[in-house]
Design a protein around this motif. Structure first.
Motif, PDB file in Angstrom:
ATOM      1  N   THR A  65       0.834  -1.209   0.000  1.00 38.08           N
ATOM      2  CA  THR A  65       0.000   0.000   0.000  1.00 38.08           C
ATOM      3  C   THR A  65       0.865   1.255   0.000  1.00 38.08           C
ATOM      4  OG1 THR A  65      -1.841  -1.122   1.100  1.00 38.08           O
ATOM      5  CG2 THR A  65      -1.740   1.273   1.310  1.00 38.08           C
ATOM      6  N   LEU A  66       1.931   1.247   0.772  1.00 37.86           N
ATOM      7  CA  LEU A  66       2.836   2.399   0.787  1.00 37.86           C
ATOM      8  C   LEU A  66       3.404   2.653  -0.607  1.00 37.86           C
ATOM      9  CD1 LEU A  66       4.406   4.612   2.266  1.00 37.86           C
ATOM     10  CD2 LEU A  66       6.144   2.901   2.831  1.00 37.86           C
ATOM     11  N   SER A  67       3.743   1.613  -1.328  1.00 43.72           N
ATOM     12  CA  SER A  67       4.288   1.791  -2.680  1.00 43.72           C
ATOM     13  C   SER A  67       3.279   2.458  -3.598  1.00 43.72           C
ATOM     14  CB  SER A  67       4.718   0.436  -3.261  1.00 43.72           C
ATOM     15  OG  SER A  67       3.600  -0.329  -3.684  1.00 43.72           O
ATOM     16  N   GLN A  68       1.985   2.286  -3.303  1.00 41.62           N
ATOM     17  CA  GLN A  68       0.945   2.898  -4.118  1.00 41.62           C
ATOM     18  C   GLN A  68       0.620   4.321  -3.676  1.00 41.62           C
ATOM     19  OE1 GLN A  68      -2.448   0.266  -4.448  1.00 41.62           O
ATOM     20  NE2 GLN A  68      -1.184  -1.479  -5.032  1.00 41.62           N
ATOM     21  N   LEU A  69       1.284   4.770  -2.613  1.00 44.43           N
ATOM     22  CA  LEU A  69       1.176   6.159  -2.167  1.00 44.43           C
ATOM     23  C   LEU A  69       2.400   6.963  -2.580  1.00 44.43           C
ATOM     24  CD1 LEU A  69      -0.188   5.515   1.444  1.00 44.43           C
ATOM     25  CD2 LEU A  69      -1.493   6.344  -0.526  1.00 44.43           C
ATOM     26  N   ILE A  70       3.231   6.369  -3.428  1.00 44.20           N
ATOM     27  CA  ILE A  70       4.459   6.991  -3.905  1.00 44.20           C
ATOM     28  C   ILE A  70       4.444   7.034  -5.422  1.00 44.20           C
ATOM     29  CG2 ILE A  70       6.979   6.699  -4.069  1.00 44.20           C
ATOM     30  CD1 ILE A  70       6.914   5.436  -1.293  1.00 44.20           C
ATOM     31  N   ASP A  71       4.965   8.099  -5.999  1.00 47.00           N
ATOM     32  CA  ASP A  71       5.052   8.172  -7.445  1.00 47.00           C
ATOM     33  C   ASP A  71       6.267   8.991  -7.856  1.00 47.00           C
ATOM     34  OD1 ASP A  71       4.227   8.138 -10.288  1.00 47.00           O
ATOM     35  OD2 ASP A  71       2.332   7.487  -9.424  1.00 47.00           O
ATOM     36  N   VAL A  72       6.484   9.067  -9.151  1.00 45.29           N
ATOM     37  CA  VAL A  72       7.614   9.799  -9.712  1.00 45.29           C
ATOM     38  C   VAL A  72       7.144  11.173 -10.167  1.00 45.29           C
ATOM     39  CG1 VAL A  72       9.365   9.822 -11.525  1.00 45.29           C
ATOM     40  CG2 VAL A  72       8.733   7.672 -10.422  1.00 45.29           C
ATOM     41  N   TYR A  73       7.926  12.190  -9.827  1.00 45.40           N
ATOM     42  CA  TYR A  73       7.556  13.574 -10.123  1.00 45.40           C
ATOM     43  C   TYR A  73       8.636  14.220 -10.981  1.00 45.40           C
ATOM     44  CZ  TYR A  73       5.214  18.015  -9.089  1.00 45.40           C
ATOM     45  OH  TYR A  73       4.506  19.191  -9.166  1.00 45.40           O
ATOM     46  N   PRO A  74       8.285  14.733 -12.179  1.00 47.28           N
ATOM     47  CA  PRO A  74       9.280  15.377 -13.045  1.00 47.28           C
ATOM     48  C   PRO A  74       9.566  16.814 -12.603  1.00 47.28           C
ATOM     49  CG  PRO A  74       7.142  15.363 -14.122  1.00 47.28           C
ATOM     50  CD  PRO A  74       6.964  14.617 -12.836  1.00 47.28           C
ATOM     51  N   ASN A  75      10.820  17.103 -12.392  1.00 49.32           N
ATOM     52  CA  ASN A  75      11.219  18.467 -12.037  1.00 49.32           C
ATOM     53  C   ASN A  75      11.318  19.337 -13.287  1.00 49.32           C
ATOM     54  OD1 ASN A  75      11.484  17.660  -9.348  1.00 49.32           O
ATOM     55  ND2 ASN A  75      13.606  17.011  -9.679  1.00 49.32           N
ATOM     56  N   SER A  76      11.339  20.634 -13.092  1.00 48.20           N
ATOM     57  CA  SER A  76      11.381  21.561 -14.217  1.00 48.20           C
ATOM     58  C   SER A  76      12.698  21.486 -14.987  1.00 48.20           C
ATOM     59  CB  SER A  76      11.160  22.996 -13.719  1.00 48.20           C
ATOM     60  OG  SER A  76      12.142  23.344 -12.747  1.00 48.20           O
ATOM     61  N   ASP A  77      13.757  20.958 -14.335  1.00 44.26           N
ATOM     62  CA  ASP A  77      15.055  20.872 -15.007  1.00 44.26           C
ATOM     63  C   ASP A  77      15.255  19.535 -15.719  1.00 44.26           C
ATOM     64  OD1 ASP A  77      15.303  19.166 -12.888  1.00 44.26           O
ATOM     65  OD2 ASP A  77      17.055  20.146 -12.001  1.00 44.26           O
ATOM     66  N   GLY A  78      14.198  18.713 -15.779  1.00 48.91           N
ATOM     67  CA  GLY A  78      14.280  17.437 -16.484  1.00 48.91           C
ATOM     68  C   GLY A  78      14.608  16.255 -15.599  1.00 48.91           C
ATOM     69  N   THR A  79      14.981  16.497 -14.357  1.00 53.94           N
ATOM     70  CA  THR A  79      15.237  15.395 -13.432  1.00 53.94           C
ATOM     71  C   THR A  79      13.917  14.904 -12.838  1.00 53.94           C
ATOM     72  OG1 THR A  79      15.552  16.894 -11.562  1.00 53.94           O
ATOM     73  CG2 THR A  79      17.509  16.298 -12.860  1.00 53.94           C
ATOM     74  N   LYS A  80      13.999  13.757 -12.170  1.00 54.78           N
ATOM     75  CA  LYS A  80      12.811  13.194 -11.542  1.00 54.78           C
ATOM     76  C   LYS A  80      13.112  12.841 -10.096  1.00 54.78           C
ATOM     77  CE  LYS A  80      10.862  11.144 -15.751  1.00 54.78           C
ATOM     78  NZ  LYS A  80      10.413   9.884 -16.392  1.00 54.78           N
ATOM     79  N   CYS A  81      12.089  12.949  -9.263  1.00 54.16           N
ATOM     80  CA  CYS A  81      12.185  12.544  -7.864  1.00 54.16           C
ATOM     81  C   CYS A  81      10.953  11.723  -7.500  1.00 54.16           C
ATOM     82  CB  CYS A  81      12.267  13.756  -6.943  1.00 54.16           C
ATOM     83  SG  CYS A  81      13.859  14.612  -6.995  1.00 54.16           S
ATOM     84  N   LEU A  82      11.012  11.132  -6.333  1.00 49.08           N
ATOM     85  CA  LEU A  82       9.839  10.456  -5.796  1.00 49.08           C
ATOM     86  C   LEU A  82       9.037  11.432  -4.956  1.00 49.08           C
ATOM     87  CD1 LEU A  82      11.427   7.082  -4.644  1.00 49.08           C
ATOM     88  CD2 LEU A  82      10.110   7.495  -6.715  1.00 49.08           C
TER      89      LEU A  82
END
Length: 592
Positions: A182-199
């Motif tokens: 369930t915790l894994s389904q409360l997490i996603d990938v977010y694209p930053n404005s500089d092209g990098t990605k974070c969780l």
């Protein structure tokens, strides 16, 4: 620095200028319509300023009471719309250093969790000060998974400064595993404005959850067409992501016997398709361990006395007589339901000595006390009624060749095979599963099958009252509704394809003896190249039915979560079939 501050504000309040975000979808962004819990696709040019997210997946994470969760939790659920950005390296698990089965399991499932949440490329995430700390509380040190296992869990997420604290409490390690899922389904990938990605993870959440049914299964048939161990593992991965907990392995049939048995090497010598299409004991051991870490138990089925042909031919050469009859007989329609033919020989006493060896090898592979599936479906009386040695036996004993006589003969086989199994396990209380058949008809089942020993797996249509009537008699039941949960239908004969909505809406009969249900993929028309997409994501629709047993059927609410779950399965390496055009996925509720 100014861009960094803007990004932080959009995460905490989801309120900012869209132009400061980077979208994974070009010009499109997504706004959460809080009144309808729907993520709507909008254009950058609209300059929308509230509840806007750069990806549909991020919007779906926090939009609505249940966000992107699959299956639906069964109790209290609260998910905050606020998000915290972090890198995968900042996830910390607080697990005691003490070496024991519980702590070792928690360490292993934490590694699996990390792999799942970083399935997409997150290696270029800038270092973050934000951290996620996960703490487990497991009440029991029992690591057995069976129908009596408590799989409930509670998960609480709170935010303190730049730290998210995740508390997962559960009665058993398997509940803890579900909490991590369930915790894994409360997490996603977010694209930053500089092209990098974070969780990103929701800043606050409280979920109390437990399955409605203890048996939530998938049957795979590896006898008609061999499936590799690596392919079976893909299905177990998908089962884990969907909180299904039983892999029913229909491992043999009249077409092939691919299971290597140390005491009976002739079974694969005569029954395997080739030397590289055999399941060795070490394969079973490996798969059992793999499945347990994903909250899945394995129930092995050796179908008998019917569906037993190739693999059983060696009896005469070994001086044991015909262990099976009607093997490969033609014209097949006179001797069986499906070619090639073959049924075990119920009057050959040597057969039951062989069954003792077979059961012993299988029991030695499985966890102590694990249930066993003896098959028991589609016995074809014309086979036995055309076998000279069986006819001679009946005549010698003054038994007329009637249906009742052959049912008695079948029952005699079942009684002797059960005695052989009990001899091996040295008890007489291990549950045995049988398919519904002529022996399980309501007016005669009590004559032939003990309700204290046998669990009946029904495979009748939804409008058939057999499950209900068996429950009224006091039998335990597993339901596999053939006109909803047979996933092979629609690809042969006059059968009809059951789409995910049909699978989802199949409500099974409730009673104190209802253990749950299984979706079934019979293997005549699938192999490694096609089986994943035939099964998934439709099996996941049954997973929510079996976990939650929801009373309402709100297609609009269900489909947005289900479509997201399909994408989740794909990101984890499961070749789940496409359900709709991408446009429908991106425009929630517009394709009903």
């Amino acid at each position: 620095m100014k861009g960094s501050l803007s990004f932080f504000r959009i995460l905490l309040y989801p309120v900012l200028y869209v132009s400061s975000l980077k979208s994974d979808y070009g010009i499109w962004y997504w706004e959460c319509n809080t009144s309808e819990d729907t993520c709507s696709r909008i254009s950058n040019s609209l300059n929308q300023t509230t509840n806007v997210y750069p990806t549909l997946e991020t919007c779906r994470l926090v939009c609505g009471k249940y966000g992107a969760l699959w299956p639906l939790p069964t109790s209290d659920t609260t998910i905050s719309s606020k998000l915290l950005k972090f890198s995968s390296s900042s996830i910390k698990f607080n697990i005691p250093n003490e070496e024991n089965d519980v702590n070792n399991y928690l360490r292993d499932i934490s590694s699996i969790f990390l792999k799942a949440v970083t399935a997409e490329d997150t290696t270029n995430c800038p270092e973050q000060k934000n951290t996620v700390a996960v703490t487990f509380t497991v009440k029991s040190d029992d690591t057995t998974l069976n129908w009596g296992t408590n799989e409930s869990y509670n998960i609480g997420i709170t935010s303190t400064g730049n730290q998210n604290i995740v508390q997962i409490s559960a009665a058993t390690i398997f509940g803890a595993r579900h909490g991590l899922e369930t915790l894994s389904q409360l997490i996603d990938v977010y694209p930053n404005s500089d092209g990098t990605k974070c969780l990103v993870v929701t800043e606050e959440a409280t979920i109390s959850d437990a399955p409605f049914f203890p048996h939530r299964g998938l049957l795979l048939d590896t006898a008609r067409n061999f499936l590799s161990i690596s392919k079976i593992k893909k299905h177990i991965d998908a089962m884990a992501a969907s909180k299904m907990n039983v892999f029913h392995w229909h491992i043999t049939d009249s077409q092939s016997f691919p299971l290597e048995l140390p005491q009976l090497p002739n079974m694969t010598k005569f029954g395997a398709y080739s030397s590289d299409k055999i399941y060795h004991p070490e394969d079973i051991e490996n798969l059992l361990a793999y499945a347990k870490l994903r909250g899945v138990r394995i129930i092995i089925e050796i179908d008998a006395p019917s569906h037993a042909g190739n693999g059983w031919q060696w009896g005469p050469d070994a001086g044991l007589g015909n262990l099976a009859v009607c093997i490969d007989q033609q014209p097949w329609r006179s001797y069986c339901i499906q070619p090639p033919c073959g049924q075990l020989n119920p009057i050959n006493s040597n057969l039951f000595d062989v069954l003792k060896l077979l059961y012993n090898d299988i029991v030695n592979m499985l966890p102590k006390g694990e249930v066993f599936h003896m098959g028991g479906d589609e016995v074809y009386i014309p086979c036995w009624n055309s076998t000279p040695e069986i006819i001679t036996y009946l005549d010698k004993n003054g038994k007329p060749r009637t249906t009742e006589t052959f049912l008695d003969l079948w029952s005699d086989y079942q009684e002797k095979s059960l005695a052989a199994f009990d001899f091996v396990v040295r008890n007489s209380d291990t549950p045995i599963i049988l398919w519904s058949s002529h022996l399980t008809q309501v007016d005669i089942i009590e004559k032939y099958l003990s309700k204290s020993r046998y669990v009946i797996q029904t495979w009748v249509p939804a409008d058939d009252e057999l499950p209900k009537n068996l429950l009224l008699l006091g039998y335990r039941v597993i339901v596999s509704t053939k006109d909803a949960w047979y996933l092979d239908h629609g690809f042969w004969g006059s059968t009809v394809y059951h789409n995910w909505r049909t699978v989802y809406n199949n409500r099974i009969t409730l009673g104190s003896g209802t253990l749950g249900g299984e979706v079934c993929m019979w293997g005549e028309y699938v192999d490694d190249s096609s089986v994943e997409s035939r099964v998934w994501p439709r099996a996941a629709a049954a997973a929510e039915r079996l976990w939650t047993n929801p009373l309402d059927y709100n297609v609009k609410e269900i489909e947005k979560r289900f479509y997201r779950h399909r994408e989740r399965l794909v990101s984890r390496g499961v070749n789940a079939e496409a359900l709709v055009p991408k446009w429908c996925y991106q425009n929630e509720g517009e394709c009903l």
